[in-house]
Design a protein around this motif. Structure first.
Motif, PDB file in Angstrom:
ATOM      1  N   PRO A   1       0.795  -1.235   0.000  1.00 54.35           N
ATOM      2  CA  PRO A   1       0.000   0.000   0.000  1.00 54.35           C
ATOM      3  C   PRO A   1       0.824   1.280   0.000  1.00 54.35           C
ATOM      4  N   TYR A   2       2.016   1.294   0.628  1.00 52.89           N
ATOM      5  CA  TYR A   2       2.782   2.551   0.709  1.00 52.89           C
ATOM      6  C   TYR A   2       3.153   3.082  -0.682  1.00 52.89           C
ATOM      7  N   MET A   3       3.164   2.190  -1.682  1.00 45.17           N
ATOM      8  CA  MET A   3       3.553   2.621  -3.037  1.00 45.17           C
ATOM      9  C   MET A   3       2.569   3.644  -3.597  1.00 45.17           C
TER      10      MET A   3
ATOM     11  N   GLY B   1       9.158 -10.861   6.184  1.00 40.55           N
ATOM     12  CA  GLY B   1       9.721  -9.630   5.625  1.00 40.55           C
ATOM     13  C   GLY B   1       9.069  -8.425   6.265  1.00 40.55           C
ATOM     14  N   MET B   2       9.034  -7.341   5.511  1.00 41.92           N
ATOM     15  CA  MET B   2       8.553  -6.064   6.049  1.00 41.92           C
ATOM     16  C   MET B   2       7.161  -6.169   6.694  1.00 41.92           C
ATOM     17  N   PRO B   3       6.173  -6.818   6.038  1.00 45.53           N
ATOM     18  CA  PRO B   3       4.850  -6.890   6.689  1.00 45.53           C
ATOM     19  C   PRO B   3       4.871  -7.680   8.008  1.00 45.53           C
TER      20      PRO B   3
ATOM     21  N   ALA C   1      -1.568  -8.821   4.704  1.00 44.08           N
ATOM     22  CA  ALA C   1      -0.196  -9.268   4.961  1.00 44.08           C
ATOM     23  C   ALA C   1       0.226  -8.927   6.388  1.00 44.08           C
ATOM     24  N   VAL C   2      -0.075  -7.718   6.830  1.00 48.13           N
ATOM     25  CA  VAL C   2       0.266  -7.307   8.198  1.00 48.13           C
ATOM     26  C   VAL C   2      -0.769  -7.869   9.180  1.00 48.13           C
ATOM     27  N   GLY C   3      -2.054  -7.610   8.895  1.00 53.06           N
ATOM     28  CA  GLY C   3      -3.109  -7.943   9.857  1.00 53.06           C
ATOM     29  C   GLY C   3      -3.180  -9.420  10.197  1.00 53.06           C
TER      30      GLY C   3
ATOM     31  N   GLY D   1       1.451   6.345  16.394  1.00 55.12           N
ATOM     32  CA  GLY D   1       1.821   5.967  15.036  1.00 55.12           C
ATOM     33  C   GLY D   1       3.230   5.419  15.046  1.00 55.12           C
ATOM     34  N   PHE D   2       3.476   4.451  14.183  1.00 67.57           N
ATOM     35  CA  PHE D   2       4.835   3.885  14.116  1.00 67.57           C
ATOM     36  C   PHE D   2       5.160   3.503  12.679  1.00 67.57           C
ATOM     37  N   LEU D   3       6.420   3.508  12.365  1.00 61.62           N
ATOM     38  CA  LEU D   3       6.913   2.950  11.099  1.00 61.62           C
ATOM     39  C   LEU D   3       7.840   1.801  11.457  1.00 61.62           C
TER      40      LEU D   3
ATOM     41  N   MET E   1      -5.203  -4.773  -5.384  1.00 62.92           N
ATOM     42  CA  MET E   1      -4.871  -4.835  -3.951  1.00 62.92           C
ATOM     43  C   MET E   1      -5.423  -3.614  -3.222  1.00 62.92           C
ATOM     44  N   LEU E   2      -5.317  -2.449  -3.843  1.00 63.46           N
ATOM     45  CA  LEU E   2      -5.863  -1.242  -3.194  1.00 63.46           C
ATOM     46  C   LEU E   2      -7.380  -1.324  -3.058  1.00 63.46           C
ATOM     47  N   HIS E   3      -8.021  -2.075  -3.942  1.00 59.60           N
ATOM     48  CA  HIS E   3      -9.473  -2.262  -3.861  1.00 59.60           C
ATOM     49  C   HIS E   3      -9.841  -3.456  -2.968  1.00 59.60           C
TER      50      HIS E   3
ATOM     51  N   ARG F   1      -8.927  -6.705  -3.426  1.00 60.62           N
ATOM     52  CA  ARG F   1      -9.177  -7.986  -4.090  1.00 60.62           C
ATOM     53  C   ARG F   1      -8.074  -9.012  -3.845  1.00 60.62           C
ATOM     54  N   ASN F   2      -7.006  -8.649  -3.140  1.00 58.68           N
ATOM     55  CA  ASN F   2      -5.962  -9.626  -2.788  1.00 58.68           C
ATOM     56  C   ASN F   2      -6.411 -10.453  -1.596  1.00 58.68           C
ATOM     57  N   ILE F   3      -6.082 -11.739  -1.651  1.00 63.89           N
ATOM     58  CA  ILE F   3      -6.307 -12.572  -0.463  1.00 63.89           C
ATOM     59  C   ILE F   3      -4.928 -13.024  -0.012  1.00 63.89           C
TER      60      ILE F   3
HETATM   61  N1  LIG Z   1       3.567   1.482   9.678  1.00 67.96           N
HETATM   62  C1  LIG Z   1       4.305   0.721   8.876  1.00 67.96           C
HETATM   63  O1  LIG Z   1       5.541   0.673   8.962  1.00 67.96           O
HETATM   64  C2  LIG Z   1       3.612  -0.126   7.854  1.00 67.96           C
HETATM   65  C3  LIG Z   1       4.292  -1.160   7.187  1.00 67.96           C
HETATM   66  C4  LIG Z   1       3.575  -1.975   6.288  1.00 67.96           C
HETATM   67  C5  LIG Z   1       2.233  -1.709   6.033  1.00 67.96           C
HETATM   68  N2  LIG Z   1       1.628  -0.667   6.676  1.00 67.96           N
HETATM   69  C6  LIG Z   1       0.201  -0.387   6.475  1.00 67.96           C
HETATM   70  O2  LIG Z   1      -0.514  -1.521   6.906  1.00 67.96           O
HETATM   71  C7  LIG Z   1      -1.734  -1.618   6.193  1.00 67.96           C
HETATM   72  C8  LIG Z   1      -1.884  -3.028   5.617  1.00 67.96           C
HETATM   73  O3  LIG Z   1      -0.848  -3.268   4.679  1.00 67.96           O
HETATM   74  P1  LIG Z   1      -0.662  -4.718   4.021  1.00 67.96           P
HETATM   75  O4  LIG Z   1       0.622  -4.712   3.300  1.00 67.96           O
HETATM   76  O5  LIG Z   1      -0.922  -5.749   5.065  1.00 67.96           O
HETATM   77  O6  LIG Z   1      -1.829  -4.756   2.924  1.00 67.96           O
HETATM   78  P2  LIG Z   1      -2.994  -5.846   2.788  1.00 67.96           P
HETATM   79  O7  LIG Z   1      -3.851  -5.747   4.004  1.00 67.96           O
HETATM   80  O8  LIG Z   1      -2.404  -7.153   2.451  1.00 67.96           O
HETATM   81  O9  LIG Z   1      -3.764  -5.296   1.514  1.00 67.96           O
HETATM   82  C9  LIG Z   1      -4.456  -4.086   1.566  1.00 67.96           C
HETATM   83  C10 LIG Z   1      -5.878  -4.314   2.107  1.00 67.96           C
HETATM   84  O10 LIG Z   1      -6.400  -3.090   2.572  1.00 67.96           O
HETATM   85  C11 LIG Z   1      -7.792  -3.212   2.647  1.00 67.96           C
HETATM   86  N3  LIG Z   1      -8.452  -1.970   2.246  1.00 67.96           N
HETATM   87  C12 LIG Z   1      -8.345  -1.321   1.067  1.00 67.96           C
HETATM   88  N4  LIG Z   1      -9.123  -0.226   1.071  1.00 67.96           N
HETATM   89  C13 LIG Z   1      -9.754  -0.199   2.266  1.00 67.96           C
HETATM   90  C14 LIG Z   1     -10.695   0.683   2.862  1.00 67.96           C
HETATM   91  N5  LIG Z   1     -11.161   1.752   2.210  1.00 67.96           N
HETATM   92  N6  LIG Z   1     -11.134   0.412   4.114  1.00 67.96           N
HETATM   93  C15 LIG Z   1     -10.672  -0.670   4.769  1.00 67.96           C
HETATM   94  N7  LIG Z   1      -9.771  -1.545   4.257  1.00 67.96           N
HETATM   95  C16 LIG Z   1      -9.327  -1.300   3.025  1.00 67.96           C
HETATM   96  C17 LIG Z   1      -8.200  -4.330   1.686  1.00 67.96           C
HETATM   97  O11 LIG Z   1      -8.696  -5.408   2.459  1.00 67.96           O
HETATM   98  P3  LIG Z   1     -10.272  -5.555   2.804  1.00 67.96           P
HETATM   99  O12 LIG Z   1     -10.809  -6.573   1.848  1.00 67.96           O
HETATM  100  O13 LIG Z   1     -10.258  -5.991   4.205  1.00 67.96           O
HETATM  101  O14 LIG Z   1     -10.896  -4.199   2.587  1.00 67.96           O
HETATM  102  C18 LIG Z   1      -6.875  -4.732   1.054  1.00 67.96           C
HETATM  103  O15 LIG Z   1      -6.823  -6.110   0.771  1.00 67.96           O
HETATM  104  C19 LIG Z   1      -1.701  -0.518   5.134  1.00 67.96           C
HETATM  105  O16 LIG Z   1      -2.436   0.600   5.628  1.00 67.96           O
HETATM  106  C20 LIG Z   1      -0.236  -0.167   5.040  1.00 67.96           C
HETATM  107  O17 LIG Z   1      -0.029   1.151   4.590  1.00 67.96           O
HETATM  108  C21 LIG Z   1       2.288   0.121   7.569  1.00 67.96           C
END
Ligand SMILES: NC(=O)c1ccc[n+]([C@@H]2O[C@H](COP(=O)([O-])OP(=O)(O)OC[C@H]3O[C@@H](n4cnc5c(N)ncnc54)[C@H](OP(=O)(O)O)[C@@H]3O)[C@@H](O)[C@H]2O)c1
Length: 337
Positions: free
Chosen positions: A49-51, A128-130, A158-160, A275-277, A321-323, A325-327
């Motif tokens: 998502p950060y991209m 990895g990162m997630p 990936a994170v959750g 908040g954290f990175l 993925m932004l929408h 649709r990734n599982i």
């Molecule tokens: N702080 C950090 O260092 C750090 C590092 C990595 C990632 N992140 C953040 O962690 C989050 C998850 O990243 P990830 O890599 O694990 O991605 P991910 O959950 O594998 O993929 C993105 C998911 O976001 C959900 N999403 C998209 N639009 C949404 C909306 N409007 N409302 C609610 N959910 C929505 C979708 O799942 P649904 O089908 O559930 O909507 C989508 O599958 C992102 O916000 C990312 O920026 C932060």
């Protein structure tokens, strides 16, 4: 070896959700490693998502891309030619190689991947990162204690998915939110969530959360922000911790949304939102990766990957993925290892 390298560059700045026309597929000459350099054939590209943020003109997080720049991204690849003393042909390495099929590296900033420890694709996901984000965000920022209630938005991603499983290992009751029924099923069956709901099929998030969390929420791991987080704030317990990991619900907004003001809630609940990175914990990555690898090998940690093939399909997979649709962790496979 082909004589061209295919790359995806930023063609236009998206307005709202990106379109495929915001990306350009280019064929450029195959890079040639000079003295002290190695050629890496990229096997898996990570889509994250950060991209989306770096495609904007300004970004509070990373330096934005310029139009025409190579799309930024982490990847895993195999060294095919090496003039670099520490890299040998056949080594598997992970680094910020970008959206392309081949890259030349001087070896700096690379992580060496042990292909015998786990499939190499996991170096972009659970190992990895997630995975690191989940580990540090939950344990260091959320600080759950056994018996507490942990709520995870974006709970199938990936994170959750890793947050939910680590929270269970800490002895917590874990509630998850995601946006598709197949994700909900996987969260219950594979990741061990105690209760989950599909936010796209309910009207009133607060009503569902109140029912699922009759004893309130002690740790809220927030991957999404927006209206889900507004509702989550209303079910916090006194002394709750909010780990603000991501706000993906806002990444594609064309207009900034005004939301509820959360500070009174934090004040009266004596709660802490932080908040954290993940990069702030970089000096502790080796220790965390060792733990995550052990959990994976002991089958205490499960993961899913959503893999599309071919660099030409990366833009569509990123948009999907932004929408939502990734599982599982979204990857693009570019070559056989
Ligand atoms: N702080 C950090 O260092 C750090 C590092 C990595 C990632 N992140 C953040 O962690 C989050 C998850 O990243 P990830 O890599 O694990 O991605 P991910 O959950 O594998 O993929 C993105 C998911 O976001 C959900 N999403 C998209 N639009 C949404 C909306 N409007 N409302 C609610 N959910 C929505 C979708 O799942 P649904 O089908 O559930 O909507 C989508 O599958 C992102 O916000 C990312 O920026 C932060």
């Amino acid at each position: 070896m082909p004589d061209v390298n295919r790359q995806i560059t930023l063609a236009a700045r998206p307005v709202g959700y990106p379109n495929e026309s915001d990306f350009r597929l280019l064929e450029v000459p195959m890079p040639v490693p000079g003295p002290g350099e190695a050629l890496v054939k990229i096997v898996y590209l990570s889509l994250d998502p950060y991209m989306r943020g770096v495609m904007n003109e300004t970004s509070p997080y990373r330096t934005p891309l310029k139009l025409g720049d190579l799309m930024l991204g982490g990847a895993v690849g195999k060294v095919t030619v090496s003039n670099q003393a520490d890299l040998r042909k056949g080594d598997i390495v992970e680094g910020m190689f970008g959206w392309q099929e081949y890259t030349v590296t001087d070896g700096k900033g690379l992580r060496r991947i042990d292909p015998n420890a786990a499939p190499i694709s996991t170096a972009l996901g659970v190992l990895g990162m997630p995975g690191l984000t989940a580990y540090f965000g939950l344990l260091e920022v959320g600080r759950p204690k056994a018996g507490e209630v942990v709520l995870v938005s974006g709970g199938a991603g990936a994170v959750g998915s890793v947050v939910g499983q680590i929270a269970k290992m800490q002895g917590c009751r874990v509630i998850g939110i995601a946006g598709a029924d197949p994700k909900i099923n996987i969260m219950m069956r594979d990741y061990g969530y105690d209760a989950v709901f599909n936010y796209k099929s309910v009207e009133n998030y607060y009503a569902v959360l109140s029912e699922m969390c009759p004893d309130g929420v002690d740790v809220y791991f927030d991957n999404v922000g927006g209206a889900i987080t507004d509702a989550a704030l209303r079910v916090l317990n006194r002394g709750a911790r909010i780990a603000i990991c991501g706000q993906i619900a806002m990444y594609n907004l064309e207009q900034h949304e005004a939301g509820p003001r959360p500070f009174p809630t934090l004040l009266f609940k004596q709660a802490r939102a932080e908040g954290f990175l993940v990069t702030e914990f970089s000096d502790r990555y080796p220790q965390a990766l060792a733990q995550l690898t052990q959990w994976l090998q002991e089958k205490k940690l499960k993961y899913r990957e959503d893999i599309v093939e071919g660099i030409e399909n990366a833009p569509a997979a990123f948009i999907a993925m932004l929408h939502g649709r990734n599982i599982g962790k979204q990857l693009v496979k570019l070559a056989v290892p």
